[in-house]
Design a protein around this motif. Sequence first.
Motif, PDB file in Angstrom:
ATOM      1  N   VAL A 169       0.583   4.070  -2.845  1.00  0.00           N
ATOM      2  CA  VAL A 169       0.217   5.428  -2.436  1.00  0.00           C
ATOM      3  C   VAL A 169       1.333   6.414  -2.788  1.00  0.00           C
ATOM      4  O   VAL A 169       1.064   7.546  -3.227  1.00  0.00           O
TER       5      VAL A 169
ATOM      6  N   GLN B 235      -7.008   1.636  -1.942  1.00  0.00           N
ATOM      7  CA  GLN B 235      -6.944   1.010  -0.625  1.00  0.00           C
ATOM      8  C   GLN B 235      -8.193   0.181  -0.311  1.00  0.00           C
ATOM      9  O   GLN B 235      -8.127  -0.765   0.478  1.00  0.00           O
TER      10      GLN B 235
ATOM     11  N   ILE C  17       1.430   6.295   4.822  1.00  0.00           N
ATOM     12  CA  ILE C  17       0.246   6.452   3.978  1.00  0.00           C
ATOM     13  C   ILE C  17      -0.512   7.719   4.365  1.00  0.00           C
ATOM     14  O   ILE C  17      -0.943   8.497   3.503  1.00  0.00           O
TER      15      ILE C  17
ATOM     16  N   ALA D 201       0.825  -1.205   0.000  1.00  0.00           N
ATOM     17  CA  ALA D 201       0.000   0.000   0.000  1.00  0.00           C
ATOM     18  C   ALA D 201       0.861   1.256   0.000  1.00  0.00           C
ATOM     19  O   ALA D 201       0.553   2.237  -0.688  1.00  0.00           O
ATOM     20  N   VAL D 202       1.962   1.243   0.759  1.00  0.00           N
ATOM     21  CA  VAL D 202       2.861   2.403   0.775  1.00  0.00           C
ATOM     22  C   VAL D 202       3.431   2.647  -0.621  1.00  0.00           C
ATOM     23  O   VAL D 202       3.507   3.791  -1.098  1.00  0.00           O
TER      24      VAL D 202
ATOM     25  N   ILE E 174      -6.150   7.216  -4.269  1.00  0.00           N
ATOM     26  CA  ILE E 174      -5.565   6.451  -3.161  1.00  0.00           C
ATOM     27  C   ILE E 174      -6.644   5.708  -2.396  1.00  0.00           C
ATOM     28  O   ILE E 174      -6.495   4.521  -2.067  1.00  0.00           O
TER      29      ILE E 174
ATOM     30  N   VAL F  17      -1.300  10.988   1.984  1.00  0.00           N
ATOM     31  CA  VAL F  17      -2.672  11.467   1.799  1.00  0.00           C
ATOM     32  C   VAL F  17      -2.787  12.932   2.198  1.00  0.00           C
ATOM     33  O   VAL F  17      -3.483  13.728   1.554  1.00  0.00           O
TER      34      VAL F  17
ATOM     35  N   ALA G  73       4.091   1.988   8.281  1.00  0.00           N
ATOM     36  CA  ALA G  73       3.513   2.084   6.937  1.00  0.00           C
ATOM     37  C   ALA G  73       2.220   2.899   6.963  1.00  0.00           C
ATOM     38  O   ALA G  73       1.963   3.720   6.064  1.00  0.00           O
ATOM     39  N   GLY G  74       1.400   2.690   8.000  1.00  0.00           N
ATOM     40  CA  GLY G  74       0.180   3.473   8.114  1.00  0.00           C
ATOM     41  C   GLY G  74       0.465   4.960   8.261  1.00  0.00           C
ATOM     42  O   GLY G  74      -0.245   5.804   7.696  1.00  0.00           O
TER      43      GLY G  74
END
Length: 377
Positions: A144, A223, A204, A140-141, A219, A208, A200-201
């Motif tokens: 994004v 996700q 992200i 995801a990283v 994005i 954003v 990682a969160g």
Amino acid sequence: MTLPCDPPRGGAAARDTGTAPPPSPRAPGGAAGPGRPRRALWLAAALVTVLLVLALVSAGVGAYRIPTADVLASVQHRLGLGGAPLDRVGESVLWNVRLPRVVLAVLVGASLGCAGALMQGVFGNPLAEPGVIGISAGSAVGAVAAIGLGLGFLGNWTVTACAFVAGLFTVGAVYLLSRNGGRTEVVTLILTGIAVNAFAGALIGLFVFFADSGQVNQITFWQLGSLAQATWPKVLAVLPCALAGLIAAPLYARRLDLLALGERPARHLGIDVERLRLALILVVALLTAAAVAVAGVITFVGLLVPHLLRMANGPGHRFLVPGSALAGAVVLAGGDLAARTVAAPAELPLGVLTALIGSPFFFWLLRRTRRRQGGWA
């Protein structure tokens, strides 16, 4: 009396005497009775049948409806087995929109289901899933970052490639950070994965925050997980990784059964636990990173599928690993069909749908595990 750290009977002790006692019906992976192989065959046959039915229904259902008989006729015509082609619009819808989506759902579902079975075998815990070691978050990283930074060095493939590479890089980082004295421990891997997921969160969220409204929408859509952008090139992109992982995974089934006895007994039986763990983590990374790269973040498939099969046919990995791949394909094909039809003409994000169904099941699973063990302490 046999202590937990002693090798199981039939190992070193059996070799010293030259005889081996019959296998215990309660041994991990062993047959609990003569009906177990037959039950596995029936389960496999049922899963194949359901998957074929779902594929046919998915190919025909949509804004442009195609009867099942016409779908079969068109497929037969393309294979040179008779049949007849559809009209120009029907052929385009079937072969350029519907079938790539069905095939991609099968590949992604099989990859996630198989990866979940391997992860639960490596960690010895039915509550483990591929996201535990940060693969999904790392992918995801990458995606994004590609969207937020406006990267386009590979055209339409930029987001997919960045997600795949970032997922593999994250797994490598988790593994290296959790090594100590040339070895890794399950607890250290899990804790390192939790820390990497949190980091990682945060990344992200940072991307954003600095993204514009169009990038935020892109994005968010990625996700949520979806197969709406399925094409034959995307199928071909995930196919090599999926096939490599799905072919390699069953080769480790016997060693996973021995690992279920515990690390010490597995070592006594000749298993190189560290090498096995590294190989399985690489296979899981290959399967999960490829799936997440083309479909976005789709949760709970790797958790639910192996556990349901384990409840139905026991813990033996010779059926559990390939069976989880087959059942994962069924779950995601059915989930994608539901996502397209439940709120038609709108389409629900596939990742949202699997989370809505998987979260209550996960809660039930936690309650059931706690009740059977008499508490966590």
